[in-house]
Design a protein around this motif. Structure first.
Motif, PDB file in Angstrom:
ATOM      1  N   THR A  57      13.233  -0.111   9.280  1.00  0.00           N
ATOM      2  CA  THR A  57      14.524   0.380   8.785  1.00  0.00           C
ATOM      3  C   THR A  57      15.066  -0.516   7.665  1.00  0.00           C
ATOM      4  N   ALA A  59      17.199   3.471   6.488  1.00  0.00           N
ATOM      5  CA  ALA A  59      16.492   4.263   7.496  1.00  0.00           C
ATOM      6  C   ALA A  59      15.471   5.234   6.897  1.00  0.00           C
ATOM      7  N   LEU A 112      15.087   4.841  14.545  1.00  0.00           N
ATOM      8  CA  LEU A 112      15.064   5.675  13.332  1.00  0.00           C
ATOM      9  C   LEU A 112      15.954   6.906  13.506  1.00  0.00           C
TER      10      LEU A 112
END
Ligand code: PRX
Length: 670
Positions: free
Chosen positions: A356, A360, A385
Motif C-alpha cells: 500500500t 492503495a 487493500l
C-alpha cells in the motif's frame, strides 16, 4: 465448540463461524487454458496408488540419476523420497530453461521507491549471476556441500540469487525473514551452526531506506556469546558501490559482495549432483516452546512437490507473469516465489516494499505495468487493500486469470471482494492451506477441476489424504459438523524431513499424539498432526479454523506465545507474562500481552512502551502486542485472559487461586 482441546485460548476457539457457502465454478476461458483439467488425477493419486503416484511430480524435473525407491520408510517417521536419485535444484530452476527460454524474464524486480526503474532479469542473466556468486561462496567464503549458511535478506533479486547459488553447491541455506531482529537472526545462526552470514546493507520499507547492516552486527555479537562464531559476513549493497547504511564494516569479517564479485566475473560452477534426500534449506518456524524449529526440507522431494503444485494448482505456464506478494523470508516465498515458479520457468515478480506504499493503488499498478496474470497473497493483505482502497482495482487494466489466498482463514465477505473486485469476477481463486513444515499445499481446489467455496480451502490435494481426529483419536467423519485436529494420513514428497538437530522434538510434536505404533516402519501408522482445527463438510471440503496450540497467526505469520512471553521477561520490571490471540480486522489475529510486575515497580505508560519495544527488539515489529496490560497479579490461566481480551464469558473461575483478580482485569480491559 465445546471440545476440550480448544480450551486454552487458542485461535480455533475464537474462530468466526459462518454458514455453508455456495460453490463457484471457474470461467470456461480459464478451463480452456488450464494445465490440469483431468479429474482422474484424484484417482491416480488415491491411497491405492501411493506412493508411486508422486512420480508424476518428480518427472517434471531433470534428474542426473533416477531413483530406485520412491518412498523409504525404514527410519519412520523421517521419510525419504526418491532415494537413489541425484538432482540439483539450481540446475532445475535455471540451466535447463536456457535452451528454449534464455531471453525470457526469470525475475521482475520492483523497487519500492516509485522513481526507481523496474529490473528484468532474464534466465541467462540469472544463470550468470548465480554462477558468479556460487564461485564466490565456494572460493572466497569456503563453503561446501552440507554447510549451513544464514541469510538475513530483504525482498531483492540478490536473495533468490543467493539461495540458488547455495543450492548449486549443495550448501544448506537458512533465510531469516528480513523484518526479524538481530536477536532472532542470532538464534537461528546458533541453531544451524552457520559460520557465514549473508545480508544486505539497507532496504526500502514504507518510504524509508532502513539500516539493515546493524542487525548483522547484533546477530554476530549475540551468536558469539551463545557459542557460534561468524567469521564471514557477506554484505550485498542495495546500491552497489554506494554506502546506504551508516553501520561500519568490521575489518576481516565483513565484505561487500559487489567488490569481491569482480574477481569472479565469468566464473562458472558445475552444479553438485545432490542425493534427492540431501537437505536443500532450513526454514525456522515458531512452536509451542520458546525455541524456533528449523524445518529441514529435502532437495528432490521438495522440488518435485513445489514444481507439481506450481504447475497444477498455481496453473503456471512459461508465458505467465506470476506475482506472489509474500516475503521470501517465509515458506510461501521459498516455495511459491522462488523454487516452484522458477522450476516451471515462470516470470516471477519480486516487490521490495509495502503493497500500500505510497497509496492503495500501488499493487494494481505493478500488476498492470508487468502484465501480471497470476496473483498470490494472504487474507491480511487483501483486508488491508480492501479497507484502504476498495475501488482501486477497477481503475487499472490488469487481467488476472488466477489468484491465491494463503496463510490464514479468509472470511467469505473478504473472499467475495477479492473475487469480484480484485479478480473482476474472472479470476479463479485457490485457497491453499499448508504450513512451513509441509513444503507445499495440503488442501486446495485444483482450479479447473474442483469448484471454489468461499472460506473453505477445499479437498485434500491429490496424494494428500487428510483426516480429522477428536481428542480420543476417533475419526470425525465429513458432515459431522464438529471440529477436531486435522491430520494427514500419509507422507508426501514436500514434507519436511525433521527438525534440524532435534529428531525427538520432531516426533513428539507432529507424530506422537496419533501414532498407532511407535515401533512401526509402516507409514499408515504415523498420521501427521498439523496443529490446526478444522471441520469437514459433507462434500469433503475442509474449513480451517486456526491453531489449537500456543501459536498465534499474526497477518499470516506464526508466532509462538512462549517466544513473545520470554521477550517480555527480558524487561527487568516484568515478573510474569502471558500472551493471548485476539481477533483483528486486518491482521486476523493479534497478540494481547498481560504482565505482572516484580514487587516495588509501578505501572506506567512508559513501562508499557518499554515492554512493547523489547518485544519488537527481541523478535521483530511483527510480534508487537496490540496492547500491554499491566495487571496486579496473573490469573495464570490463558483461557481466562483470552476470554477477557475477546470480550467473551470467562467461564468458571472459582478454582483459580485469586478469582477476584479476574474481575479487576476485566474492568481494566474494558
Ligand atoms: O493455521 C494454519 C494457517 O497458517 C499455519 C501455517 O503457518 P506457516 O507455517 O507460517 O505457513 C504459512 C504459509 C503456508 C497453518 O497451520 N494457514 C495457512 N494457510 C491457511 C491457513 N489457515 C487457513 N487457511 C489457509 N489457506
Amino acid at each position: 465448540m465445546a471440545e476440550k482441546q480448544f480450551a486454552g485460548g487458542s485461535e480455533a476457539e475464537i474462530a468466526v463461524h459462518w454458514g455453508e457457502e455456495q460453490l463457484i465454478h471457474p470461467t470456461v476461458e480459464f478451463i480452456a487454458q488450464a494445465n490440469m483439467t483431468d479429474a482422474s488425477i484424484y484417482k491416480r493419486f488415491s491411497l491405492e496408488n501411493f506412493p508411486n503416484c508422486f512420480k508424476e511430480y518428480a518427472d517434471l524435473l531433470d534428474w542426473y540419476e533416477y531413483w530406485h525407491t520412491t518412498l523409504d520408510t525404514s527410519d519412520a517417521p523421517c521419510w525419504k523420497w526418491f532415494v537413489g536419485g541425484k538432482i540439483n535444484a539450481s540446475y532445475n530452476c535455471i540451466d535447463r530453461h536456457l535452451a528454449k527460454n534464455k531471453n525470457k524474464t526469470a525475475i521482475h524486480f520492483v523497487p519500492e521507491p516509485i522513481d526507481e526503474r523496474y529490473e528484468h532479469i532474464t534466465y541467462r542473466e540469472l544463470y550468470v549471476r548465480v554462477n558468479e556468486f556460487a564461485a564466490l561462496l565456494r572460493d572466497f567464503a569456503k563453503l561446501k556441500k552440507g554447510d549451513r549458511v544464514t541469510l538475513h535478506m530483504p525482498m531483492v533479486p540478490e536473495l533468490p540469487i543467493t539461495m540458488l547459488a547455495c543450492a548449486r553447491l549443495g550448501v544448506i541455506h537458512s533465510q531469516v525473514f528480513g523484518g526479524f531482529s538481530g536477536r532472532a537472526c542470532a538464534d537461528r545462526i546458533v541453531d544451524s551452526q552457520s559460520r557465514v552470514l549473508i545480508t544486505m546493507d539497507a532496504y526500502w520499507r514504507s518510504g524509508t531506506l532502513g539500516d539493515h547492516k546493524q542487525n548483522a552486527d547484533i546477530a554476530c555479537g549475540l551468536a558469539a556469546t551463545d557459542g557460534q562464531k561468524v567469521d564471514t559476513v557477506l554484505v550485498w549493497q542495495r546500491y552497489p558501490g554506494k554506502a546506504s547504511s551508516p553501520t561500519p564494516m568490521v575489518k576481516g569479517r565483513d565484505h561487500f559482495v559487489n567488490e569481491l564479485l569482480k574477481d569472479f566475473y565469468g566464473a562458472r560452477v558445475e552444479p553438485e549432483k545432490m542425493p534427492a534426500e540431501a537437505p536443500l534449506f532450513l526454514m525456522y518456524t515458531s512452536g509451542t516452546t520458546g525455541k524456533p524449529k528449523g524445518c529441514q526440507h529435502s532437495t528432490g522431494g521438495y522440488l518435485a512437490y513445489v514444481a507439481g503444485t506450481s504447475k497444477f494448482v498455481q496453473d503456471i505456464h512459461p508465458e505467465d507473469v506470476y506475482w506472489c506478494m509474500a516475503d521470501i523470508g517465509w515458506i510461501t516465498g521459498h516455495s511459491y516465489i522462488v523454487y516452484g515458479p522458477l522450476a516451471v520457468c515462470a516470470s516471477t515478480v519480486i516487490y521490495e516494499g509495502v503493497p500500500t506504499f505510497p497509496d492503495a493503488g500501488r499493487a494494481w499498478r505493478i500488476a498492470q505495468d508487468l502484465g501480471v496474470n497470476i496473483f498470490h497473497t494472504a487474507p491480511t493483505a487483501i483486508r488491508a487493500l480492501r479497507k484502504l482502497g476498495p475501488d482501486e482495482p477497477a481503475k487499472y487494466t490488469y487481467n488476472f486469470k488466477h489468484m491465491t489466498t494463503v496463510g490464514e482463514p479468509i472470511e467469505p465477505e473478504v473472499w467475495r471482494w477479492y473475487y469480484n473486485v480484485v479478480g473482476k469476477g474472472k479470476a479463479a481463486i485457490v485457497d491453499t492451506w499448508w504450513q512451513t513444515e509441509t513444503g507445499g499445499f495440503l488442501c486446495s481446489t485444483i482450479p479447473a477441476i474442483t469448484p471454489m467455496k468461499p472460506g473453505s480451502a477445499g479437498p485434500g490435494m491429490p496424494g494428500i489424504h487428510p483426516i480429522i481426529y477428536d481428542e480420543a483419536g476417533n475419526v470425525i467423519p465429513p458432515g459431522a459438523g464438529r471440529a477436531g485436529n486435522i491430520c494427514i494420513q500419509n507422507p508426501w514428497p514436500g514434507g519436511f524431513q525433521t527438525i534440524w538437530g532435534d529428531r525427538d522434538r520432531f516426533v513428539r510434536t507432529y507424530y506422537e499424539r496419533y501414532c498407532k505404533n511407535p515401533k512401526s516402519k509402516e507409514w499408515r501408522d504415523w498420521p501427521y498432526m498439523t496443529g490446526d482445527a478444522a471441520v469437514e463438510a459433507p462434500d469433503g471440503y475442509f474449513r480451517i479454523l486456526g491453531r489449537v496450540d500456543d501459536v498465534i497467526n499474526v497477518s499470516g505469520h506464526r508466532l509462538g506465545t512462549k517466544e513473545i512471553e520470554s521477550a517480555a521477561l527480558v524487561v527487568e520490571e516484568v515478573a510474569e507474562a502471558a500472551v493471548v490471540p485476539v481477533a483483528h480486522e486486518i491482521k486476523g489475529r493479534e497478540p494481547d500481552l498481560y504482565v505482572a510486575l516484580k514487587p516495588g515497580f509501578t505501572p506506567s505508560r512508559e513501562l508499557e512502551k518499554k515492554i512493547s519495544d523489547a518485544i519488537a527488539r527481541e523478535i521483530g515489529k511483527i510480534a508487537k502486542p496490540r496492547k500491554v496490560w499491566i495487571v496486579k497479579d496473573m490469573p495464570n490461566m490463558r483461557r481466562v485472559l483470552a476470554a477477557i481480551s475477546n470480550k467473551k464469558d470467562v467461564g468458571d473461575v472459582t478454582t483459580l487461586a485469586n478469582p477476584d483478580i479476574v474481575e479487576d482485569i476485566r474492568k481494566m480491559a474494558g
